[in-house]
Scaffold this motif. Structure first.
Motif, PDB file in Angstrom:
ATOM      1  N   PRO B 123       0.853  -1.190   0.000  1.00  0.00           N
ATOM      2  CA  PRO B 123       0.000   0.000   0.000  1.00  0.00           C
ATOM      3  C   PRO B 123       0.894   1.247   0.000  1.00  0.00           C
ATOM      4  CG  PRO B 123       0.113  -0.929   2.211  1.00  0.00           C
ATOM      5  CD  PRO B 123       0.990  -1.785   1.346  1.00  0.00           C
ATOM      6  N   THR B 124       2.148   1.051   0.334  1.00  0.00           N
ATOM      7  CA  THR B 124       3.215   2.052   0.378  1.00  0.00           C
ATOM      8  C   THR B 124       4.465   1.236   0.706  1.00  0.00           C
ATOM      9  OG1 THR B 124       3.982   4.106   1.432  1.00  0.00           O
ATOM     10  CG2 THR B 124       2.762   2.572   2.836  1.00  0.00           C
ATOM     11  N   SER B 125       5.657   1.773   0.407  1.00  0.00           N
ATOM     12  CA  SER B 125       6.821   0.884   0.418  1.00  0.00           C
ATOM     13  C   SER B 125       7.829   1.110   1.532  1.00  0.00           C
ATOM     14  CB  SER B 125       7.528   0.959  -0.936  1.00  0.00           C
ATOM     15  OG  SER B 125       6.671   0.542  -1.961  1.00  0.00           O
ATOM     16  N   GLU B 126       7.484   1.888   2.552  1.00  0.00           N
ATOM     17  CA  GLU B 126       8.462   2.125   3.625  1.00  0.00           C
ATOM     18  C   GLU B 126       9.051   0.815   4.152  1.00  0.00           C
ATOM     19  OE1 GLU B 126       5.791   3.869   3.291  1.00  0.00           O
ATOM     20  OE2 GLU B 126       6.428   5.969   3.363  1.00  0.00           O
ATOM     21  N   ALA B 127       8.192  -0.159   4.433  1.00  0.00           N
ATOM     22  CA  ALA B 127       8.660  -1.386   5.088  1.00  0.00           C
ATOM     23  C   ALA B 127       9.679  -2.127   4.225  1.00  0.00           C
ATOM     24  CB  ALA B 127       7.482  -2.286   5.429  1.00  0.00           C
ATOM     25  N   ILE B 128       9.320  -2.384   2.979  1.00  0.00           N
ATOM     26  CA  ILE B 128      10.238  -3.158   2.133  1.00  0.00           C
ATOM     27  C   ILE B 128      11.514  -2.361   1.856  1.00  0.00           C
ATOM     28  CG2 ILE B 128       9.239  -2.426  -0.111  1.00  0.00           C
ATOM     29  CD1 ILE B 128      10.181  -6.014   0.589  1.00  0.00           C
ATOM     30  N   ILE B 129      11.389  -1.054   1.756  1.00  0.00           N
ATOM     31  CA  ILE B 129      12.567  -0.234   1.447  1.00  0.00           C
ATOM     32  C   ILE B 129      13.488  -0.107   2.653  1.00  0.00           C
ATOM     33  CG2 ILE B 129      13.289   2.147   0.920  1.00  0.00           C
ATOM     34  CD1 ILE B 129      11.106   2.222  -1.213  1.00  0.00           C
ATOM     35  N   TRP B 130      12.936   0.111   3.825  1.00  0.00           N
ATOM     36  CA  TRP B 130      13.805   0.237   5.005  1.00  0.00           C
ATOM     37  C   TRP B 130      14.454  -1.080   5.379  1.00  0.00           C
ATOM     38  CZ3 TRP B 130      16.290   4.118   7.236  1.00  0.00           C
ATOM     39  CH2 TRP B 130      15.993   5.365   6.696  1.00  0.00           C
ATOM     40  N   ASN B 131      13.788  -2.182   5.068  1.00  0.00           N
ATOM     41  CA  ASN B 131      14.418  -3.478   5.268  1.00  0.00           C
ATOM     42  C   ASN B 131      15.604  -3.647   4.311  1.00  0.00           C
ATOM     43  OD1 ASN B 131      14.380  -6.204   6.448  1.00  0.00           O
ATOM     44  ND2 ASN B 131      13.885  -6.822   4.349  1.00  0.00           N
ATOM     45  N   THR B 132      15.530  -2.991   3.140  1.00  0.00           N
ATOM     46  CA  THR B 132      16.645  -3.008   2.180  1.00  0.00           C
ATOM     47  C   THR B 132      17.732  -2.019   2.601  1.00  0.00           C
ATOM     48  OG1 THR B 132      15.034  -3.490   0.437  1.00  0.00           O
ATOM     49  CG2 THR B 132      17.221  -2.809  -0.270  1.00  0.00           C
ATOM     50  N   TYR B 133      17.323  -0.829   3.016  1.00  0.00           N
ATOM     51  CA  TYR B 133      18.308   0.183   3.430  1.00  0.00           C
ATOM     52  C   TYR B 133      19.195  -0.348   4.568  1.00  0.00           C
ATOM     53  CZ  TYR B 133      16.221   3.999   0.651  1.00  0.00           C
ATOM     54  OH  TYR B 133      15.783   4.813  -0.366  1.00  0.00           O
ATOM     55  N   LYS B 134      18.627  -1.213   5.376  1.00  0.00           N
ATOM     56  CA  LYS B 134      19.418  -1.815   6.460  1.00  0.00           C
ATOM     57  C   LYS B 134      20.693  -2.452   5.906  1.00  0.00           C
ATOM     58  CE  LYS B 134      19.120  -5.421  10.002  1.00  0.00           C
ATOM     59  NZ  LYS B 134      19.761  -4.625  11.062  1.00  0.00           N
ATOM     60  N   LYS B 135      20.585  -3.069   4.731  1.00  0.00           N
ATOM     61  CA  LYS B 135      21.759  -3.697   4.122  1.00  0.00           C
ATOM     62  C   LYS B 135      22.693  -2.660   3.494  1.00  0.00           C
ATOM     63  CE  LYS B 135      19.038  -6.709   1.851  1.00  0.00           C
ATOM     64  NZ  LYS B 135      18.726  -7.629   0.714  1.00  0.00           N
ATOM     65  N   TRP B 136      22.148  -1.534   3.100  1.00  0.00           N
ATOM     66  CA  TRP B 136      22.940  -0.555   2.343  1.00  0.00           C
ATOM     67  C   TRP B 136      23.670   0.450   3.234  1.00  0.00           C
ATOM     68  CZ3 TRP B 136      19.137   1.178  -2.156  1.00  0.00           C
ATOM     69  CH2 TRP B 136      18.840   0.053  -2.943  1.00  0.00           C
ATOM     70  N   ILE B 137      23.203   0.588   4.446  1.00  0.00           N
ATOM     71  CA  ILE B 137      23.734   1.659   5.290  1.00  0.00           C
ATOM     72  C   ILE B 137      24.572   1.102   6.437  1.00  0.00           C
ATOM     73  CG2 ILE B 137      23.140   3.583   6.826  1.00  0.00           C
ATOM     74  CD1 ILE B 137      20.495   3.847   5.173  1.00  0.00           C
ATOM     75  N   GLN B 138      25.851   1.431   6.408  1.00  0.00           N
ATOM     76  CA  GLN B 138      26.701   1.094   7.548  1.00  0.00           C
ATOM     77  C   GLN B 138      27.318   2.370   8.130  1.00  0.00           C
ATOM     78  OE1 GLN B 138      27.427  -1.333   4.768  1.00  0.00           O
ATOM     79  NE2 GLN B 138      25.875  -2.572   5.777  1.00  0.00           N
ATOM     80  N   SER B 139      27.728   3.240   7.220  1.00  0.00           N
ATOM     81  CA  SER B 139      28.512   4.383   7.677  1.00  0.00           C
ATOM     82  C   SER B 139      27.924   5.692   7.133  1.00  0.00           C
ATOM     83  CB  SER B 139      29.951   4.194   7.179  1.00  0.00           C
ATOM     84  OG  SER B 139      30.435   5.340   6.535  1.00  0.00           O
TER      85      SER B 139
END
Lengths: 490, 490
Positions: B123-139
């Motif tokens: 219905p909106t993509s915050e959940a799937i995107i933030w679950n992906t950003y978790k992998k992309w963001i370290q520093s």
């Protein structure tokens, strides 16, 4: 060659998977078989979209948008089509979640929200579109209808690979309606030709073209035209298909038009599509052991400049030195960027742009300023040379054309060298084992086709239109009208 | 006024529904609440997309694509967001159909294909995107992330209306990740400003801007910035929203970055979107009793020529007469077409182009050729005049600018005339009944807001940023920091 990238000769499949990740094109998501297309990969897809969209519009097509869901009763209307996709359908059965009393903070499906009729997430849109065309078409005046849609579709694949086979993928699907059989056939062929032209001349990927055998054609089609490309591991990849659907969908959805004499006739149809799978074709056609290689037409960034500097003053000097040339290059419509990131060393940048396939890399240091020179590196041949900076624009213009051209020529040569004709099944088996296209006589029967598939894993990739020397089938010895293309495939 | 179109004054809602169909913009599909966007409607949406996409890219954003499905466990991770959307979720529970033995030729859900975990159609993509950003963001080096996606989303609405509220709709959703609160706040405001600029200057729709009250803000947001437009029936329409999400999604998905000192911090977020709802705003802002009225910026066809002829010779004479002028007009980048259909009369064509809102209509007959003249009709004012054809290009250039400008000015005047300030609840009730924006003091409590909503159906559309005269709440008499905008809304 790039650090940490498996060589193609070691493990082609591993090379592909690593490249997709390292070039920042896409990655797997937490949803089984669905991918995340990353910005760099998506920017390439946007270039594909833009060019194709313009070609569709030039040939009289319009874009529209139809629903994501197909009610089950519509989905099953065209039986062959339904049968072809039934085993890989995501099905929506409920429309609400509620709090799970047993697990505070968690949700569960609300059983009271069960749908009267299940909805299929479109694996393709013929059903929903023909059910709509039924309302739009009464008379010959309403024809032709020439529509395309850019959309996501879902096919629940068991074994998935980024870009090549994913449960959700992006594509365009054209759906046209015509008065006559000939007009529909002409449309299906026109689009296959359009695909051939686009993939060859824009993506620098040579293809063979023709029709599919009955067992390989689209579920619900009378005839499937296709373009097939050859990957570097000798496997074929179906890059696009265009279907002549006859009157199958018109009959399934009862779509008739009144002709000029007032007689009611069933409408003739085509459908056609290419998908994010083209990204896979692109990677596997041009990529090398150093990573992705992009034809300039598809490169989000065509030229990158890596400045070699120690101090900010040096960086600024380099920028001043480059400025007039960069302006000229931009004016010509090329995309160019100075990679002036401070926290990465030149070697790291070289490697990154190499693996991402940026067609041209320029490097400039203090000595270049003194010598009025610049280092130019072309990604396709991994060659660098120092040139006088006054010649930069000419050099860039030449390279943009030359890289595009050489990539196509190289891929054409590869395809030619890996396409063999055989006259008997023994030679066939030997060659098919090595990979590549094998042209052989086939008696036209599904039985023979299946035997070859079971014994060699090769399928008929396409039946060419032109080749028409008769002969005898390599399996049955029966009469064959022409040689057809076999290959193992993705 | 157009034949068969209900007048706005008779039944505004019926006028809208009829216009959407008669102008060939969209129609309902056989899937509950899902629409078919027809080619003409989609062509307008493409103009919206193209302009917005360019604006996003100019401000440093990239496009990407994330999966259509969200596993239930991810969906429920951010509790407020999940709660906000749980009641309107399409849920995929199975991935296969099989033959229904009891009904030959029919299919049924294969119970053996039940998914271990249900998938929610986004219905909106915050959940799937933030679950992906978790992998992309370290520093901190990985930040900011500035992404947008063009996608379809599904919200299972009970009462639907074409473009305004549909179960599936098209939109863009931006999702950004930042190091600091200030940076994220700046981004949310920047995008709301971008929306304001786009809707005002490109779509000629004036808006008020500000923030939402707690009860109206996005589920999961700390603050929602919005643009609100006023329709001709006096109801407000939320045209775009930009959310400052704080660290809510970072905490729900455990997304932290190491700052320059090596300390781990939660990431700050925004999300923002506009949708095909903008088509509804466009129709209801500019449309009149003759149909759609399009600002030239959004018109797929800006100028249509209706030739008045009896014979083919006459038609050819008209074409020859027009040719040099049409070429000049095309060279300037305007879209112009001769409607030379033989099986439709000029009156029919006039009516069709009027209802479809083509900004400028030209008509040419034999007498015009004799007189060196041409008839020019501007759709916005329904005015026609005969001019010397030598002045055509100048006239077109003037009209394209003038129509765009006048439409905005007219809508601005309407908004101004229908925005009133009140000091007490009695006046409030009288004015809100008439429609329009009503500015009134509010004590900031949800209780007061709810009382007003229950008694008048009006909600707080936005809390403006600038207005800062203190006063007393029209309901509670408590202190109020500023007047806020109330209206009934779509």
């Amino acid at each position: 060659m790039s650090k940490n990238l498996t060589k193609r000769s070691e493990d082609y499949s591993k090379w592909y998977n690593e490249l997709v990740l390292k070039a920042d094109l896409a990655e797997n998501s937490s949803v089984r078989g669905c991918m995340v297309i990353k910005p760099y990969g998506y920017a390439i897809w946007e270039k594909i979209q833009k060019e194709l969209d313009a070609k569709f519009k030039e040939t009289g097509h319009y874009n529209a948008y139809f629903p994501l869901f197909v009610p089950k009763s519509l989905f099953e209307a065209e039986e062959k089509n339904a049968e072809g996709f039934a085993k890989e359908c995501a099905v929506v059965t409920h429309y609400r979640l509620k709090n799970d009393e047993k697990n505070p903070g968690k949700l569960k499906v609300d059983e009271n929200s069960k749908l009267d009729e299940e909805l299929i997430v479109r694996p393709t849109s013929e059903a929903i579109i023909w059910n709509t065309y039924k309302k739009w078409i009464q008379s010959y005046r309403d024809l032709p209808i020439l529509l395309n849609q850019w959309a996501n579709v879902v096919r629940w694949e068991m074994r998935t690979r980024l870009f090549l086979r994913t449960s959700e993928f992006l594509w365009q699907e054209g759906h046209t309606a015509h008065e006559t059989k000939n007009e529909a056939l002409h449309e299906a062929k026109l689009i296959n030709k359009l695909y051939e032209d686009f993939v060859t001349n824009f993506m620098a990927i040579p293809v063979i073209t023709g029709t599919k055998s009955d067992s390989e054609k689209f579920a619900g089609a009378e005839e499937t035209y296709c373009i097939e490309a050859l990957m570097q591991d000798g496997k074929a990849l179906q890059a696009g298909t265009s279907h002549f659907l006859g009157q199958n969908f018109a009959k399934a959805f009862d779509v008739k038009y009144a002709d000029k004499n007032g007689n009611l006739e069933y409408v003739w149809a085509t459908s056609w599509g290419v998908s994010t799978r083209l990204m896979g074709a692109l990677i596997m056609t041009h990529g090398d052991d150093s990573g992705l290689v992009l034809p300039p037409n598809l490169a989000p960034l065509q030229i990158v400049v890596v400045p070699i500097f120690k101090t900010e003053l040096e960086l600024n000097n380099i920028k001043d030195y480059l400025k007039p040339y960069i302006n000229l290059i931009k004016e010509k419509g090329y995309t160019i960027k100075i990679d002036d990131r401070l926290n990465f060393k030149p070697g790291y940048k070289f490697n990154e742009h190499e693996i991402k396939g940026v067609p041209i890399r320029l490097a400039v240091g203090n000595r270049d300023i003194e010598n009025n020179s610049i280092e130019v590196f072309r990604r396709d041949l991994l060659l660098k040379e120092n040139i006088n900076i006054e010649n930069l624009l000419d050099n860039i213009e030449f390279l943009i054309r030359d890289i595009q051209e050489k990539l196509l020529n190289k891929a054409k040569a590869f395809q030619l060298n890996n396409t063999k004709e055989v006259e008997n099944y023994n030679d066939f088996k030997k060659l098919i084992e090595k990979g590549g296209f094998v042209l052989a006589h086939w008696d036209g029967s599904e039985e023979t086709e299946l035997k070859i598939k079971n014994e060699t894993k090769a399928t008929i990739r396409c039946i060419p239109e032109s080749n028409s020397k008769t002969g005898t089938c390599i399996i049955s010895g029966k009469k064959s009208l022409k040689k057809v293309y076999f290959a193992k495939s993705y």
